[in-house]
Design a protein around this motif. Structure first.
Motif, short mmCIF file in Angstrom:
data_model
loop_
_atom_site.label_atom_id
_atom_site.label_comp_id
_atom_site.label_asym_id
_atom_site.label_seq_id
_atom_site.Cartn_x
_atom_site.Cartn_y
_atom_site.Cartn_z
N LEU A 33 0.79 -1.22 0.00
CA LEU A 33 0.00 0.00 0.00
C LEU A 33 0.83 1.28 0.00
CD1 LEU A 33 -2.68 -1.17 2.59
CD2 LEU A 33 -2.93 -1.06 0.11
N ARG A 34 2.17 1.17 0.03
CA ARG A 34 3.06 2.33 -0.01
C ARG A 34 2.75 3.33 1.12
NH1 ARG A 34 5.70 2.59 -4.97
NH2 ARG A 34 4.92 1.11 -6.53
N ARG A 35 2.51 2.79 2.31
CA ARG A 35 2.20 3.67 3.44
C ARG A 35 3.36 3.73 4.43
NH1 ARG A 35 -3.45 1.75 5.89
NH2 ARG A 35 -2.18 -0.11 6.28
N THR A 36 3.39 4.81 5.20
CA THR A 36 4.39 4.98 6.25
C THR A 36 3.68 5.20 7.58
OG1 THR A 36 5.97 5.98 4.71
CG2 THR A 36 6.33 6.35 7.07
N PRO A 37 4.04 4.49 8.62
CA PRO A 37 3.38 4.67 9.92
C PRO A 37 3.59 6.08 10.45
CG PRO A 37 4.70 2.66 9.88
CD PRO A 37 5.06 3.42 8.65
N LYS A 38 2.60 6.58 11.18
CA LYS A 38 2.69 7.91 11.79
C LYS A 38 2.89 7.84 13.30
CE LYS A 38 -0.22 10.09 8.27
NZ LYS A 38 -1.48 10.87 8.03
N LEU A 39 2.29 6.84 13.94
CA LEU A 39 2.36 6.73 15.39
C LEU A 39 2.82 5.34 15.80
CD1 LEU A 39 -1.00 8.45 16.44
CD2 LEU A 39 1.29 9.43 16.59
N LEU A 40 3.44 5.28 16.96
CA LEU A 40 3.85 4.01 17.56
C LEU A 40 3.34 3.99 18.99
CD1 LEU A 40 5.50 1.37 17.34
CD2 LEU A 40 7.47 2.65 18.23
N LYS A 41 2.71 2.88 19.37
CA LYS A 41 2.14 2.78 20.72
C LYS A 41 2.69 1.55 21.42
CE LYS A 41 -2.25 2.44 23.22
NZ LYS A 41 -3.73 2.40 23.10
N LEU A 42 3.20 1.74 22.61
CA LEU A 42 3.64 0.65 23.47
C LEU A 42 2.59 0.46 24.56
CD1 LEU A 42 7.44 1.47 23.95
CD2 LEU A 42 6.42 -0.23 22.43
N SER A 47 0.25 2.56 28.89
CA SER A 47 0.55 2.72 27.46
C SER A 47 1.15 4.08 27.20
CB SER A 47 -0.72 2.54 26.62
OG SER A 47 -1.65 3.55 26.89
N ARG A 48 1.86 4.15 26.09
CA ARG A 48 2.48 5.41 25.68
C ARG A 48 2.51 5.46 24.16
NH1 ARG A 48 8.70 7.52 26.81
NH2 ARG A 48 8.49 9.53 25.73
N SER A 49 2.07 6.57 23.61
CA SER A 49 2.07 6.77 22.16
C SER A 49 2.99 7.93 21.81
CB SER A 49 0.65 7.07 21.66
OG SER A 49 -0.22 5.99 21.92
N PHE A 50 3.68 7.77 20.70
CA PHE A 50 4.57 8.84 20.24
C PHE A 50 4.76 8.72 18.74
CE2 PHE A 50 6.76 5.34 22.30
CZ PHE A 50 7.57 4.84 21.31
N ALA A 51 5.34 9.73 18.14
CA ALA A 51 5.56 9.74 16.69
C ALA A 51 6.47 8.59 16.28
CB ALA A 51 6.15 11.07 16.26
N PHE A 52 6.16 8.00 15.14
CA PHE A 52 6.99 6.91 14.63
C PHE A 52 8.40 7.45 14.39
CE2 PHE A 52 8.36 3.66 11.56
CZ PHE A 52 7.93 2.52 12.23
N PRO A 53 9.43 6.81 14.93
CA PRO A 53 10.80 7.35 14.84
C PRO A 53 11.25 7.57 13.39
CG PRO A 53 10.68 5.57 16.44
CD PRO A 53 9.37 5.57 15.72
#
Length: 254
Positions: free
Chosen positions: A195-204, A231-237
């Motif tokens: 799908l040629r997508r890039t993640p925006k968020l990462l959640k632990l 839990s913690r969410s932040f921008a995808f590195p």
């Protein structure tokens, strides 16, 4: 319904043949009933709900198992039901039923069919017009939401999770993080290629043992509150984004 049942059976057989996994299915006149029916006779079975059987199904279904009624809003509806039934002399217990809890967010509590006992004007006094209309329809087993395929857009989130015993040291935690990171990276690469997508968020997210109040939370339909969770969410590195792009390019030219 007969055609839908045949399609569902073929899909389940195809999944079993290709992956070895069994799956359940539900067939009904709308999306809500079909989804609820799919959980009624697990595992590896399918359930068909005709219009004639809708009333029976709603009478055996905990109200809080319906999507949208499992959280705070569901608690508000329960309070409204208790107040209305109590004021009309029926009593809360008469409207409550043990229920089977199969595929449901709660056991016990009001059954879905009890919503029919609420006059529309009573619901309208408590909620806005759109919500009142939705509740009235749900009580009758009606759902106007269309079934929309997401094959082109892809799934909205990609997960990797494991269940394991308590770990006494940091190295053990790091080992599991590497395992989960590897699984997630592989799935993200497949999604990028398709799908040629890039993640925006990462959640632990971390879930621990059952809380002392887990039985009360389960009965109330608060399935997400059964365990201690952080839990913690932040921008995808940015470094991970670059690595994903490089991996996708290398795979495409391989």
């Amino acid at each position: 319904l007969a055609i839908g049942a045949e399609v569902c059976a073929r899909m389940r057989a195809a999944v079993k043949a290709k992956t070895g996994f069994t799956m359940s299915g539900g067939v009904a006149h709308n999306k809500m009933l079909a989804k609820l029916a799919s959980a009624r006779n697990k595992p590896n079975k399918q359930t068909i709900v005709s219009w004639r059987a809708v009333g029976e199904m709603m009478a055996s279904l905990p109200m809080r198992s319906i999507k949208g009624l499992g959280g705070k809003f569901g608690e508000q509806v329960e309070a409204l039901l208790a107040a209305h039934l109590g004021s009309h002399g029926t009593g809360g217990d008469a409207a409550m039923h043990p229920g089977s809890g199969r595929g449901s967010a709660s056991e016990g509590g009001f059954m879905a069919s009890t919503l029919q006992s609420l006059p529309h004007k009573v619901i309208s006094c408590r909620f806005d017009a759109k919500t009142a209309t939705w509740l009235t329809r749900v009580g009758r087993g009606e759902d106007t939401d269309a079934v929309t395929p997401n094959v082109r857009d892809g799934i909205k989130s990609i997960n990797a999770f494991k269940s394991f015993a308590a770990i006494p040291d940091v190295l053990g935690v790091h080992r599991w993080l590497r395992v989960l990171s590897g699984e997630l990276a592989g799935r993200l690469l497949e999604d990028r290629m398709a799908l040629r997508r890039t993640p925006k968020l990462l959640k632990l997210e971390y879930r621990a043992n059952l809380k002392a109040s887990h039985l009360r939370d389960w009965t109330a339909g608060r399935a997400s509150e059964l365990t201690e969770m952080r839990s913690r969410s932040f921008a995808f590195p940015a470094a991970a984004t670059s690595a994903l792009s490089a991996a996708a390019a290398a795979t495409a030219t391989a």
